[in-house]
Design an enzyme around this catalytic site. Structure first.
Site, short mmCIF file in Angstrom:
data_model
loop_
_atom_site.label_atom_id
_atom_site.label_comp_id
_atom_site.label_asym_id
_atom_site.label_seq_id
_atom_site.Cartn_x
_atom_site.Cartn_y
_atom_site.Cartn_z
N LYS A 84 0.80 -1.22 0.00
CA LYS A 84 0.00 0.00 0.00
C LYS A 84 0.84 1.28 0.00
O LYS A 84 0.42 2.31 -0.54
CB LYS A 84 -0.94 0.01 1.21
CG LYS A 84 -2.05 -1.05 1.16
CD LYS A 84 -3.01 -0.78 0.01
CE LYS A 84 -4.19 -1.73 0.04
NZ LYS A 84 -5.13 -1.47 -1.08
N GLU A 106 -9.77 5.94 3.15
CA GLU A 106 -10.54 4.84 3.72
C GLU A 106 -9.60 3.66 3.90
O GLU A 106 -8.53 3.60 3.29
CB GLU A 106 -11.69 4.45 2.79
CG GLU A 106 -11.31 3.50 1.65
CD GLU A 106 -10.30 4.06 0.65
OE1 GLU A 106 -9.45 3.27 0.17
OE2 GLU A 106 -10.33 5.27 0.37
N SER A 377 1.48 -9.76 -1.08
CA SER A 377 1.17 -8.33 -0.97
C SER A 377 1.33 -7.76 0.42
O SER A 377 1.41 -6.55 0.59
CB SER A 377 -0.25 -8.06 -1.47
OG SER A 377 -1.18 -8.85 -0.74
#
Length: 399
Positions: A84, A106, A377
Site C-alpha cells: 500500500k 478509507e 502483498s
C-alpha cells in the site's frame, strides 16, 4: 459521467460537485507524472523510505512440495508491511505538488490507512482515515499504528461496517472539503482518474518482477497470481505484463465460507467470479448486487478483500479473457497461511494467503505452468489476533 476507459467499465459516476475536483486531480497528475523533479522525489521516497526494490524470493520448500518453481514477490517487506505504501507515497507527493494540506482516506485491513498515516506524518499533512467498525475490531493493531502517527481515525457504523461503507464516508468528507483536501483512494477503484493513478503507482511491483525474473530464470513466468479485492496489488503486478500474452494472469478473490451460486453472493467477496455489471463508488464495474440492484454485503476473513466490487480495469481484463478469475475460501486461505509460515518461515497476510491457497490447489493440475510468481502483498502480523481467535473458536467447539 465520462466515457468508460476500460471497455464498458470505468467512467465518473459522481455528484456534479466532485467533477471539478476530479478534473483538477487529472490535470495535476498529467502535469507531474513525468516531471523530473517529481520523479526524483518519488524515487527517493520509494527507495529510502519504503525500502524498494523488494526481493523476488524463490520458495524452495513450497516448490519442491508442489512440483513447480514458485517465486514470491516480497511486498510484505515494504515499510509498514504491505504494498500500500507504493501508492500513498505517490498520491501524497502529488497532493503536495498540487498544494493540498489535508488528506482523507478509507481503509479495510488497515494497511492502506497505516500507509496513509505514514506518508501523512512524513509530509506534514492533516490526515483523516475512515474505517468500518467491524474492521476496526479485527485490526486494532493497525488502528493504534495510525493514531500513533497522528492520524484521526473515524469509526464507520453504517451498512456492513466494512470497506464499502468507509469509502462512502470518505467521499462525503471530500465533497465537503474539496478545496484543501486530497482523497487518497487505496485501490484501483472509484471514478477516473483514480484507477489509472493507483495502477501506475503500484506498477513498480510488476516492473521490478520483469527484471528480477529475467535475471533469475532467463525468461518470464508462465503465470502470475495475486489476491484481488479492489485490486491494487493485482494491477500493480499484472499491468507491466498485460502485453506479454504468454504470461497467464490469475486474480484470486475471497470465496468466504464457501462459494456456491450468485444467490449466495453475500457469503463472499468474489465480484469477478460471480458479480454483475453495476455502478459502485463512482465507476461502472462488476459488483455483488441483488436482483433490485442493491449492493450486497461481502464476507471474508481478510478485511482487505472484504469489498463488494472490483477495479474496472480488472473487470475488463476478465471480460476480454486476458485475466482468469479464481477464488479461495476462508479455510483454504487459513491452510495456506500456516503452510507458508511452516515451510518458508514467512507469515503472509490473510489477503495474500488467498493467492497462495489457489497455487497450492492448482499447481499440480498444469494450469499454472512450471514457473509461477505470487504477489505476496502483505505480511501477516496484523492478522495474528484474527487467526488466534479463529483457532480458539475451533478449540472451544471441538475440545
Amino acid at each position: 459521467m465520462t466515457t468508460p476507459l476500460y471497455g464498458k467499465y470505468g467512467g465518473q459516476f459522481v455528484p456534479e460537485i466532485l467533477m471539478p475536483a476530479l478534473a483538477e486531480l487529472e490535470e495535476g497528475y498529467q502535469r507531474y507524472k513525468d516531471d523530473p523533479e517529481f520523479l526524483k522525489e518519488l524515487d527517493y521516497y520509494l527507495k529510502d523510505f519504503a525500502g524498494r526494490e523488494t526481493p523476488l524470493y524463490f520458495a524452495k520448500n513450497l516448490s519442491k512440495k508442489y512440483g513447480t518453481r514458485i517465486y514470491l514477490k516480497r511486498e510484505d517487506l515494504v515499510h509498514g508491511g504491505a504494498h500500500k505504501l507504493n501508492n500513498t507515497i505517490g498520491q501524497s507527493l502529488l497532493a503536495k505538488y498540487m498544494g493540498k494540506t489535508r488528506i482523507v482516506a478509507e481503509t479495510g485491513a488497515g494497511q492502506h490507512g497505516t500507509a496513509t498515516a505514514m506518508t501523512g506524518a512524513n509530509m506534514g499533512f492533516e490526515t483523516v482515515v475512515y474505517m468500518g467498525a467491524k474492521d476496526i475490531e479485527r485490526q486494532l493493531m493497525n488502528v493504534y499504528r495510525m493514531k500513533l502517527m497522528g492520524t484521526e481515525v473515524h469509526t464507520v457504523e453504517s451498512g456492513s461496517k466494512t470497506l464499502k461503507d468507509a469509502i462512502n464516508e470518505a467521499l462525503r468528507d471530500w465533497v465537503t472539503n474539496v478545496e484543501n483536501t486530497h482523497y487518497l483512494i487505496g485501490s484501483v477503484v472509484g471514478p477516473h482518474p483514480y484507477p489509472m493513478i493507483v495502477r501506475d503507482f503500484q506498477s513498480v511491483i510488476g516492473n521490478e518482477v520483469k527484471e528480477q525474473i529475467m535475471e533469475k530464470e532467463g525468461r518470464y513466468p508462465d503465470s502470475i497470481v495475486a489476491c484481488t479485492g479492489g485490486g491494487s496489488n493485482a494491477m500493480g503486478i499484472f499491468h507491466p505484463f498485460i502485453e506479454e500474452n504468454d504470461v497467464k494472469l490469475f486474480a484470486v478473490e475471497a470465496g468466504g465460507s464457501g462459494m456456491t451460486t450468485t444467490e449466495h453472493a453475500a457469503l463472499h467477496s468474489a465480484s469477478l467470479c460471480v458479480g454483475e455489471d453495476g455502478v459502485l463508488h463512482g465507476a461502472r464495474t462488476r459488483i455483488l448486487q441483488d436482483k433490485y440492484g442493491q449492493i450486497l454485503e461481502s464476507h471474508s476473513i481478510s478485511a482487505g478483500l472484504d469489498y463488494s466490487g472490483v477495479g474496472p480495469e480488472l473487470a475488463n481484463l476478465a471480460d476480454i479473457g486476458r485475466l482468469t478469475p479464481r477464488h479461495a475460501d476462508d479455510d483454504e486461505a487459513l491452510e495456506a497461511f500456516h503452510e507458508l509460515s511452516r515451510m518458508e518461515g514467512i507469515i503472509p497476510a490473510l489477503e495474500s494467503s488467498h493467492a497462495l491457497a489457489y497455487v497450492m490447489k492448482a499447481a499440480q493440475s498444469g494450469e499454472l505452468g512450471d514457473l509461477v510468481v505470487i504477489n505476496l502483498s502483505g505480511r501477516g502480523d496484523k492478522d495474528l489476533e484474527t487467526v488466534i481467535k479463529l483457532e480458539q473458536g475451533v478449540k472451544d467447539e471441538y475440545p
